[in-house]
Design an enzyme around this catalytic site. Structure first.
Site, PDB file in Angstrom:
ATOM      1  N   MET A  30     -12.642 -33.197  -2.021  1.00  0.00           N
ATOM      2  CA  MET A  30     -13.134 -32.722  -3.444  1.00  0.00           C
ATOM      3  C   MET A  30     -12.851 -33.633  -4.346  1.00  0.00           C
ATOM      4  O   MET A  30     -12.762 -33.369  -5.661  1.00  0.00           O
ATOM      5  CB  MET A  30     -12.358 -31.222  -3.409  1.00  0.00           C
ATOM      6  CG  MET A  30     -12.806 -30.327  -2.572  1.00  0.00           C
ATOM      7  SD  MET A  30     -12.693 -28.588  -3.027  1.00  0.00           S
ATOM      8  CE  MET A  30     -10.892 -28.742  -3.427  1.00  0.00           C
ATOM      9  N   GLY A  31     -12.554 -34.864  -4.282  1.00  0.00           N
ATOM     10  CA  GLY A  31     -12.551 -36.048  -5.145  1.00  0.00           C
ATOM     11  C   GLY A  31     -10.892 -35.886  -5.695  1.00  0.00           C
ATOM     12  O   GLY A  31     -10.126 -35.562  -4.981  1.00  0.00           O
ATOM     13  N   ALA A  32     -10.846 -36.569  -6.708  1.00  0.00           N
ATOM     14  CA  ALA A  32      -9.369 -36.799  -7.338  1.00  0.00           C
ATOM     15  C   ALA A  32      -8.643 -37.500  -6.161  1.00  0.00           C
ATOM     16  O   ALA A  32      -7.641 -36.804  -5.870  1.00  0.00           O
ATOM     17  CB  ALA A  32      -8.823 -35.634  -7.873  1.00  0.00           C
ATOM     18  N   HIS A  37      -5.761 -39.191   0.793  1.00  0.00           N
ATOM     19  CA  HIS A  37      -7.498 -39.266   1.164  1.00  0.00           C
ATOM     20  C   HIS A  37      -7.440 -40.675   1.605  1.00  0.00           C
ATOM     21  O   HIS A  37      -8.372 -41.097   2.721  1.00  0.00           O
ATOM     22  CB  HIS A  37      -8.176 -39.222   0.153  1.00  0.00           C
ATOM     23  CG  HIS A  37      -8.190 -37.678  -0.561  1.00  0.00           C
ATOM     24  ND1 HIS A  37      -7.675 -37.585  -1.832  1.00  0.00           N
ATOM     25  CD2 HIS A  37      -8.553 -36.700  -0.310  1.00  0.00           C
ATOM     26  CE1 HIS A  37      -7.647 -36.231  -2.219  1.00  0.00           C
ATOM     27  NE2 HIS A  37      -8.406 -35.730  -1.181  1.00  0.00           N
ATOM     28  N   GLN A  61     -15.520 -22.068  -2.306  1.00  0.00           N
ATOM     29  CA  GLN A  61     -14.221 -21.983  -1.924  1.00  0.00           C
ATOM     30  C   GLN A  61     -12.978 -21.672  -2.707  1.00  0.00           C
ATOM     31  O   GLN A  61     -11.975 -21.631  -2.408  1.00  0.00           O
ATOM     32  CB  GLN A  61     -13.698 -23.096  -1.146  1.00  0.00           C
ATOM     33  CG  GLN A  61     -13.623 -24.322  -1.835  1.00  0.00           C
ATOM     34  CD  GLN A  61     -13.356 -25.511  -0.641  1.00  0.00           C
ATOM     35  OE1 GLN A  61     -14.468 -26.127  -0.180  1.00  0.00           O
ATOM     36  NE2 GLN A  61     -12.178 -26.026  -0.708  1.00  0.00           N
ATOM     37  N   LYS A 149      -2.059 -31.545   5.991  1.00  0.00           N
ATOM     38  CA  LYS A 149      -1.572 -30.709   4.875  1.00  0.00           C
ATOM     39  C   LYS A 149      -2.391 -29.391   4.805  1.00  0.00           C
ATOM     40  O   LYS A 149      -1.743 -28.396   4.203  1.00  0.00           O
ATOM     41  CB  LYS A 149      -2.152 -31.656   3.639  1.00  0.00           C
ATOM     42  CG  LYS A 149      -1.944 -31.135   2.443  1.00  0.00           C
ATOM     43  CD  LYS A 149      -1.301 -31.465   1.306  1.00  0.00           C
ATOM     44  CE  LYS A 149      -1.223 -30.684   0.114  1.00  0.00           C
ATOM     45  NZ  LYS A 149      -2.241 -30.324  -0.398  1.00  0.00           N
ATOM     46  N   GLN A 153      -6.962 -24.717   7.208  1.00  0.00           N
ATOM     47  CA  GLN A 153      -8.347 -25.357   7.220  1.00  0.00           C
ATOM     48  C   GLN A 153      -8.738 -26.260   8.464  1.00  0.00           C
ATOM     49  O   GLN A 153      -9.776 -25.806   8.945  1.00  0.00           O
ATOM     50  CB  GLN A 153      -8.388 -26.301   6.095  1.00  0.00           C
ATOM     51  CG  GLN A 153      -9.571 -27.096   5.684  1.00  0.00           C
ATOM     52  CD  GLN A 153      -9.837 -27.819   4.678  1.00  0.00           C
ATOM     53  OE1 GLN A 153     -10.463 -27.253   3.542  1.00  0.00           O
ATOM     54  NE2 GLN A 153      -9.508 -29.008   4.599  1.00  0.00           N
ATOM     55  N   SER A 186      -4.412 -33.431  -4.888  1.00  0.00           N
ATOM     56  CA  SER A 186      -5.155 -33.961  -6.095  1.00  0.00           C
ATOM     57  C   SER A 186      -4.575 -32.917  -7.402  1.00  0.00           C
ATOM     58  O   SER A 186      -4.587 -33.455  -8.586  1.00  0.00           O
ATOM     59  CB  SER A 186      -6.527 -33.408  -5.995  1.00  0.00           C
ATOM     60  OG  SER A 186      -7.124 -34.147  -4.782  1.00  0.00           O
ATOM     61  N   ARG A 187      -3.853 -31.823  -7.059  1.00  0.00           N
ATOM     62  CA  ARG A 187      -3.516 -30.829  -8.029  1.00  0.00           C
ATOM     63  C   ARG A 187      -2.117 -31.351  -8.704  1.00  0.00           C
ATOM     64  O   ARG A 187      -1.668 -30.875  -9.853  1.00  0.00           O
ATOM     65  CB  ARG A 187      -3.198 -29.578  -7.257  1.00  0.00           C
ATOM     66  CG  ARG A 187      -4.503 -28.799  -7.106  1.00  0.00           C
ATOM     67  CD  ARG A 187      -3.956 -27.347  -6.670  1.00  0.00           C
ATOM     68  NE  ARG A 187      -5.301 -26.596  -6.643  1.00  0.00           N
ATOM     69  CZ  ARG A 187      -6.016 -26.219  -5.467  1.00  0.00           C
ATOM     70  NH1 ARG A 187      -5.890 -26.857  -4.481  1.00  0.00           N
ATOM     71  NH2 ARG A 187      -7.232 -25.440  -5.758  1.00  0.00           N
TER      72      ARG A 187
HETATM   73  P1  AMP Z   1      -9.143 -32.095  -0.578  1.00  0.00           P
HETATM   74  O1  AMP Z   1      -9.818 -33.126  -1.164  1.00  0.00           O
HETATM   75  O2  AMP Z   1      -8.083 -31.496  -1.224  1.00  0.00           O
HETATM   76  O3  AMP Z   1     -10.106 -31.172  -0.344  1.00  0.00           O
HETATM   77  O4  AMP Z   1      -8.678 -32.896   0.805  1.00  0.00           O
HETATM   78  C1  AMP Z   1      -9.643 -33.645   1.491  1.00  0.00           C
HETATM   79  C2  AMP Z   1      -9.164 -34.025   2.677  1.00  0.00           C
HETATM   80  O5  AMP Z   1      -7.963 -34.817   2.586  1.00  0.00           O
HETATM   81  C3  AMP Z   1      -8.581 -32.697   3.531  1.00  0.00           C
HETATM   82  O6  AMP Z   1      -8.979 -32.852   5.035  1.00  0.00           O
HETATM   83  C4  AMP Z   1      -7.170 -32.633   3.061  1.00  0.00           C
HETATM   84  O7  AMP Z   1      -6.052 -32.076   4.367  1.00  0.00           O
HETATM   85  C5  AMP Z   1      -6.684 -34.101   3.118  1.00  0.00           C
HETATM   86  N1  AMP Z   1      -5.507 -34.519   2.416  1.00  0.00           N
HETATM   87  C6  AMP Z   1      -5.245 -33.870   1.259  1.00  0.00           C
HETATM   88  N2  AMP Z   1      -3.757 -34.453   0.965  1.00  0.00           N
HETATM   89  C7  AMP Z   1      -3.519 -35.271   1.846  1.00  0.00           C
HETATM   90  C8  AMP Z   1      -2.221 -35.797   2.300  1.00  0.00           C
HETATM   91  N3  AMP Z   1      -1.265 -35.685   1.149  1.00  0.00           N
HETATM   92  N4  AMP Z   1      -1.886 -36.595   3.362  1.00  0.00           N
HETATM   93  C9  AMP Z   1      -3.158 -36.356   4.292  1.00  0.00           C
HETATM   94  N5  AMP Z   1      -4.366 -35.926   3.914  1.00  0.00           N
HETATM   95  C10 AMP Z   1      -4.611 -35.265   3.045  1.00  0.00           C
END
Ligand code: AMP
Length: 280
Positions: A30-32, A37, A61, A149, A153, A186-187
């Site tokens: 979802m970026g950021a 990532h 979502q 993390k 999901q 990202s948060r």
């Molecule tokens: P999101 O952008 O938050 O939807 O995350 C995209 C992907 O990155 C998802 O598969 C997350 O589980 C993974 N992700 C997010 N944070 C981390 C992290 N700290 N370490 C490894 N993978 C991550």
């Protein structure tokens, strides 16, 4: 690095890559973007000829409009980061491109989504199911990379892949953390400076509970201790602290055989909702 906003242009590009027998790794986000990532991009590059990353803040979502409105969006910086990380293609569609019509199909993941994130964020995993299955059909990767993390999901996506017969290898990558243990997210940019030192509490309490469970403590007692530890941190508000079987995600009374226990927590630090887990 190629950047695509339209499904049709991405499909054309990927078709030509497939004709050249290139294997495709896919990292949905979802970026950021942050180093967590980045680690998924690295894993995809190591296992595939071509890496595609999607950046889409999927409205379906989010069950909380405020959370959606405040979700960070940093597309230009994300693309620069992906280019530096060696990503080959970015798919950054608009909501209109992804949902020319509102999706009507519904995913129900049964017991997997009656707990934890699914229980606290009604409809969240339906949104995840719709968007991930749609992205899988658009990209048609050989391998897809997700982070541990978001443990629930990964379980939901695995189930969806089994139920719908996706022929994609699912790779779950370890959680990347800041130096103090806070899981990268990202948060995290929304955490107030005065709250930041306390943010590592969540990982510390998860590890304390892990140690106690491994020493034979019951889940119930570990939960009580964890709740007390969170209560002693005035800026934290615990949503849940669950000790579950790694595969079923259902609560367990005590530690499971090696490698099959997960402790998952969600807590608000100020207005920012954080989740984390440990698996052992
Ligand atoms: P999101 O952008 O938050 O939807 O995350 C995209 C992907 O990155 C998802 O598969 C997350 O589980 C993974 N992700 C997010 N944070 C981390 C992290 N700290 N370490 C490894 N993978 C991550």
């Amino acid at each position: 690095m190629e950047i695509f906003n339209s499904v049709s242009a991405l499909r054309l590009y990927l078709e030509s890559q497939r004709r050249d027998n290139k294997s495709i790794g896919f990292v949905p986000t979802m970026g950021a973007l942050h180093a967590g990532h980045g680690s998924l991009i690295t894993a995809s590059r190591a296992g595939n000829d071509l890496t595609v990353c999607s950046i889409f803040v999927n409205p379906t979502q989010f069950n909380n409009p405020d959370d959606l409105a405040h979700y960070p969006r940093t597309l230009a910086a994300d693309c620069a980061m992906l280019q530096a990380a060696g990503c080959d293609a970015v798919f950054a569609p608009s909501a209109q491109e992804m949902y020319p019509e509102p999706a009507v199909v519904k995913f129900d993941f049964g017991a997997l989504e009656r707990v934890m994130e699914g229980q606290f964020r009604p409809g969240h995993f339906n949104g995840v199911g719709v968007v991930v299955s749609k992205l899988f059909n658009i990209v048609q990767p050989d391998r897809a990379y997700f982070g541990q993390k978001d443990l629930q999901q990964t379980a939901v996506v695995r189930q969806m892949m089994v139920d719908l017969g996706f022929q994609i290898e699912l790779h779950i990558c370890p959680t990347l953390r800041e130096a103090d243990g806070l899981a990268m997210s990202s948060r995290n940019v929304n955490i107030l400076a005065q709250h930041r030192p306390a943010a590592s509490t969540i990982f510390r309490i998860l590890n304390q509970a892990k140690t106690s469970l491994l020493a034979g403590e019951s889940s119930k007692t570990a939960q009580v201790h964890a709740a007390e530890a969170f209560a002693s941190q005035p800026d934290f508000k615990l949503a849940y602290f669950e000790i579950v079987n790694l595969h079923t995600l259902q609560p367990v009374a005590a530690c499971q055989p090696e490698g099959q226990t997960a402790i998952c927590a969600a807590a608000f630090l100020g207005k920012v909702r954080l989740i984390d887990n440990v698996v052992f």
